[in-house]
Structures are given as C-alpha cells and as structure tokens.
Design a protein around this motif. Structure first.
Motif, PDB file in Angstrom:
ATOM      1  N   THR A   2      35.433 -51.181   9.178  1.00 52.92           N
ATOM      2  CA  THR A   2      33.989 -51.033   8.996  1.00 52.92           C
ATOM      3  C   THR A   2      33.707 -49.588   8.615  1.00 52.92           C
ATOM      4  O   THR A   2      34.615 -48.745   8.623  1.00 52.92           O
ATOM      5  CB  THR A   2      33.240 -51.360  10.300  1.00 52.92           C
ATOM      6  N   ASP A   3      32.463 -49.280   8.310  1.00 56.57           N
ATOM      7  CA  ASP A   3      32.106 -47.886   8.035  1.00 56.57           C
ATOM      8  C   ASP A   3      32.421 -47.011   9.248  1.00 56.57           C
ATOM      9  O   ASP A   3      32.876 -45.882   9.105  1.00 56.57           O
ATOM     10  CB  ASP A   3      30.620 -47.765   7.670  1.00 56.57           C
ATOM     11  N   TYR A   4      32.182 -47.554  10.445  1.00 55.11           N
ATOM     12  CA  TYR A   4      32.471 -46.809  11.675  1.00 55.11           C
ATOM     13  C   TYR A   4      33.962 -46.486  11.779  1.00 55.11           C
ATOM     14  O   TYR A   4      34.345 -45.350  12.064  1.00 55.11           O
ATOM     15  CB  TYR A   4      32.021 -47.611  12.903  1.00 55.11           C
ATOM     16  N   SER A   5      34.817 -47.487  11.536  1.00 52.14           N
ATOM     17  CA  SER A   5      36.261 -47.239  11.675  1.00 52.14           C
ATOM     18  C   SER A   5      36.768 -46.282  10.592  1.00 52.14           C
ATOM     19  O   SER A   5      37.662 -45.474  10.842  1.00 52.14           O
ATOM     20  CB  SER A   5      37.060 -48.543  11.679  1.00 52.14           C
ATOM     21  N   ARG A   6      36.183 -46.340   9.393  1.00 51.94           N
ATOM     22  CA  ARG A   6      36.555 -45.385   8.345  1.00 51.94           C
ATOM     23  C   ARG A   6      36.211 -43.961   8.780  1.00 51.94           C
ATOM     24  O   ARG A   6      37.019 -43.040   8.642  1.00 51.94           O
ATOM     25  CB  ARG A   6      35.808 -45.701   7.043  1.00 51.94           C
ATOM     26  N   MET A   7      34.999 -43.787   9.302  1.00 49.46           N
ATOM     27  CA  MET A   7      34.566 -42.456   9.733  1.00 49.46           C
ATOM     28  C   MET A   7      35.395 -41.966  10.914  1.00 49.46           C
ATOM     29  O   MET A   7      35.809 -40.802  10.959  1.00 49.46           O
ATOM     30  CB  MET A   7      33.074 -42.468  10.102  1.00 49.46           C
ATOM     31  N   ARG A   8      35.673 -42.858  11.871  1.00 47.48           N
ATOM     32  CA  ARG A   8      36.469 -42.472  13.037  1.00 47.48           C
ATOM     33  C   ARG A   8      37.859 -41.994  12.616  1.00 47.48           C
ATOM     34  O   ARG A   8      38.349 -40.975  13.093  1.00 47.48           O
ATOM     35  CB  ARG A   8      36.581 -43.633  14.011  1.00 47.48           C
ATOM     36  N   LEU A   9      38.483 -42.718  11.699  1.00 51.87           N
ATOM     37  CA  LEU A   9      39.807 -42.333  11.228  1.00 51.87           C
ATOM     38  C   LEU A   9      39.759 -40.992  10.500  1.00 51.87           C
ATOM     39  O   LEU A   9      40.611 -40.125  10.711  1.00 51.87           O
ATOM     40  CB  LEU A   9      40.392 -43.422  10.326  1.00 51.87           C
ATOM     41  N   ALA A  10      38.744 -40.795   9.665  1.00 48.80           N
ATOM     42  CA  ALA A  10      38.606 -39.531   8.944  1.00 48.80           C
ATOM     43  C   ALA A  10      38.420 -38.364   9.912  1.00 48.80           C
ATOM     44  O   ALA A  10      39.077 -37.322   9.784  1.00 48.80           O
ATOM     45  CB  ALA A  10      37.434 -39.606   7.965  1.00 48.80           C
ATOM     46  N   VAL A  11      37.558 -38.528  10.890  1.00 46.44           N
ATOM     47  CA  VAL A  11      37.324 -37.465  11.872  1.00 46.44           C
ATOM     48  C   VAL A  11      38.594 -37.205  12.683  1.00 46.44           C
ATOM     49  O   VAL A  11      38.971 -36.050  12.914  1.00 46.44           O
ATOM     50  CB  VAL A  11      36.127 -37.810  12.792  1.00 46.44           C
ATOM     51  N   ASP A  12      39.281 -38.266  13.099  1.00 51.29           N
ATOM     52  CA  ASP A  12      40.531 -38.100  13.844  1.00 51.29           C
ATOM     53  C   ASP A  12      41.558 -37.319  13.033  1.00 51.29           C
ATOM     54  O   ASP A  12      42.231 -36.431  13.556  1.00 51.29           O
ATOM     55  CB  ASP A  12      41.133 -39.457  14.231  1.00 51.29           C
ATOM     56  N   MET A  13      41.670 -37.636  11.754  1.00 49.45           N
ATOM     57  CA  MET A  13      42.646 -36.946  10.911  1.00 49.45           C
ATOM     58  C   MET A  13      42.284 -35.480  10.725  1.00 49.45           C
ATOM     59  O   MET A  13      43.148 -34.608  10.736  1.00 49.45           O
ATOM     60  CB  MET A  13      42.773 -37.657   9.567  1.00 49.45           C
ATOM     61  N   VAL A  14      41.007 -35.192  10.573  1.00 45.54           N
ATOM     62  CA  VAL A  14      40.567 -33.816  10.370  1.00 45.54           C
ATOM     63  C   VAL A  14      40.769 -32.989  11.645  1.00 45.54           C
ATOM     64  O   VAL A  14      41.195 -31.837  11.592  1.00 45.54           O
ATOM     65  CB  VAL A  14      39.090 -33.771   9.921  1.00 45.54           C
ATOM     66  N   LEU A  15      40.514 -33.591  12.800  1.00 45.87           N
ATOM     67  CA  LEU A  15      40.531 -32.822  14.041  1.00 45.87           C
ATOM     68  C   LEU A  15      41.885 -32.809  14.763  1.00 45.87           C
ATOM     69  O   LEU A  15      42.001 -32.154  15.796  1.00 45.87           O
ATOM     70  CB  LEU A  15      39.453 -33.343  14.990  1.00 45.87           C
ATOM     71  N   LYS A  16      42.875 -33.484  14.253  1.00 46.51           N
ATOM     72  CA  LYS A  16      44.185 -33.490  14.916  1.00 46.51           C
ATOM     73  C   LYS A  16      44.834 -32.117  14.818  1.00 46.51           C
ATOM     74  O   LYS A  16      44.633 -31.367  13.860  1.00 46.51           O
ATOM     75  CB  LYS A  16      45.118 -34.548  14.305  1.00 46.51           C
ATOM     76  N   TYR A  17      45.645 -31.792  15.790  1.00 44.48           N
ATOM     77  CA  TYR A  17      46.284 -30.485  15.898  1.00 44.48           C
ATOM     78  C   TYR A  17      47.163 -30.142  14.690  1.00 44.48           C
ATOM     79  O   TYR A  17      47.373 -28.982  14.372  1.00 44.48           O
ATOM     80  CB  TYR A  17      47.120 -30.418  17.180  1.00 44.48           C
ATOM     81  N   HIS A  18      47.689 -31.132  13.991  1.00 48.55           N
ATOM     82  CA  HIS A  18      48.599 -30.875  12.874  1.00 48.55           C
ATOM     83  C   HIS A  18      47.868 -30.480  11.591  1.00 48.55           C
ATOM     84  O   HIS A  18      48.504 -30.077  10.621  1.00 48.55           O
ATOM     85  CB  HIS A  18      49.486 -32.095  12.594  1.00 48.55           C
ATOM     86  N   ASN A  19      46.552 -30.588  11.572  1.00 50.12           N
ATOM     87  CA  ASN A  19      45.776 -30.218  10.382  1.00 50.12           C
ATOM     88  C   ASN A  19      45.580 -28.703  10.363  1.00 50.12           C
ATOM     89  O   ASN A  19      44.902 -28.137  11.222  1.00 50.12           O
ATOM     90  CB  ASN A  19      44.422 -30.940  10.397  1.00 50.12           C
ATOM     91  N   ASP A  20      46.174 -28.061   9.367  1.00 50.84           N
ATOM     92  CA  ASP A  20      46.081 -26.597   9.256  1.00 50.84           C
ATOM     93  C   ASP A  20      44.650 -26.109   9.064  1.00 50.84           C
ATOM     94  O   ASP A  20      44.338 -24.964   9.398  1.00 50.84           O
ATOM     95  CB  ASP A  20      46.944 -26.098   8.092  1.00 50.84           C
ATOM     96  N   LYS A  21      43.782 -26.946   8.534  1.00 51.93           N
ATOM     97  CA  LYS A  21      42.390 -26.562   8.267  1.00 51.93           C
ATOM     98  C   LYS A  21      41.446 -26.954   9.401  1.00 51.93           C
ATOM     99  O   LYS A  21      40.241 -26.806   9.285  1.00 51.93           O
ATOM    100  CB  LYS A  21      41.904 -27.220   6.965  1.00 51.93           C
ATOM    101  N   ARG A  22      41.989 -27.443  10.488  1.00 52.42           N
ATOM    102  CA  ARG A  22      41.183 -27.956  11.608  1.00 52.42           C
ATOM    103  C   ARG A  22      40.139 -26.940  12.094  1.00 52.42           C
ATOM    104  O   ARG A  22      38.961 -27.248  12.196  1.00 52.42           O
ATOM    105  CB  ARG A  22      42.113 -28.347  12.748  1.00 52.42           C
ATOM    106  N   MET A  23      40.563 -25.729  12.379  1.00 58.13           N
ATOM    107  CA  MET A  23      39.642 -24.734  12.932  1.00 58.13           C
ATOM    108  C   MET A  23      38.587 -24.323  11.908  1.00 58.13           C
ATOM    109  O   MET A  23      37.438 -24.070  12.279  1.00 58.13           O
ATOM    110  CB  MET A  23      40.413 -23.514  13.441  1.00 58.13           C
TER     111      MET A  23
END
Length: 151
Positions: A121-142
């Motif tokens: 759903t739109d919710y699950s798409r957004m949740r996955l995107a936010v999770d990917m952006v905020l995970k510790y392995h994302n160099d651009k997280r901060m």
C-alpha cells in the motif's frame, strides 16, 4: 558477512526480464526457497533456471577454504537442494511492486520467521522508504535527519 559454515540463510534478490523475485538459500533445511509475487507459468522455467544459476554460482564461490573456519568444514552444496515454493501474497497485476515484496520478505523472515508479507500500500511503500533512509548503514542518514529537522 562471516564464515559460510555459520550461515543459516542466504538471501538473493534476482532480477529477470524486468521482474524481481527472491531466492532464499536455507542451509539448515537444505532448501532453495523461491518467492515470487507475480508468478507466471510462461516465465517460470526461465526464473527457475536463473535461481539454479545463482545457486551454482554461490556454490562455486563458497568452495574456497577462505569462507570456512576450518578447511575440513563441509562445503555448502546448494545446487543439490530441493526447491520449495511457499504460497505468498501476490502483487496486483500491472503494478511494479515486485521489488517491494522482495524487501518485505527479507525483513519479515528476519523479524518473524515467516514469509507472510502484507499487501503493498502507499503506507508500506513509505514505511520501507523511511526505514531504508534511517538505517545505520545509510551514509547519508544524518544529513537527511538534519535536513528534516531544519525543515
């Protein structure tokens, strides 16, 4: 990643003719788990060949002693494993959600020991995107967090 003799599962997203599906190599159960959100009788033989190619490639790759604690550890011979196709949630025909299902299956099994994924759903798409952006392995997280706070 660690040593191959300590691995329980290997997750291999596979892209074939514009479609993502997932191969899970279950080392403990000696199974190749084939997960496909948009199965096709016409494309099934080609997708299964791709799955087997990946299994053979990984088997060849992990034949080196460097992947094991001891040279005497048994090798992972995943090309001999049985293929399992559990029933999974299907994507809507015409959607481009196959990659999202692959991501959900990897996350859900890790968390719940199940391949049951919710309908995208739109919710699950957004949740996955936010999770990917905020995970510790994302160099651009901060940078993203700082920009959000400033906004």
């Amino acid at each position: 990643m660690g040593k191959a003799n300590r691995v329980c599962k290997i997750y291999c997203p596979i892209w074939c003719d514009g479609h993502w599906f997932l191969l899970v190599i279950d080392v403990i159960r000696r199974q190749l788990v084939y997960l496909d959100s948009l199965p096709s009788e016409d494309d099934r033989p080609k997708r299964l060949r791709q799955l087997k190619k990946v299994a053979i490639f990984l088997e060849e790759l992990m034949d080196s002693d460097d992947w094991y604690d001891e040279p005497t550890n048994p090798r992972i011979m995943c090309s001999d494993y049985e293929i399992k196709e559990p029933k999974v949630t299907r994507q809507d025909p015409g959607s481009n959600d196959c990659g999202l299902y692959v991501a959900q299956w990897m996350i859900m099994y890790h968390l719940w020991n199940s391949y049951e994924a919710e309908k995208i759903t739109d919710y699950s798409r957004m949740r996955l995107a936010v999770d990917m952006v905020l995970k510790y392995h994302n160099d651009k997280r901060m940078e993203v967090i700082q920009a959000a706070l400033e906004y």
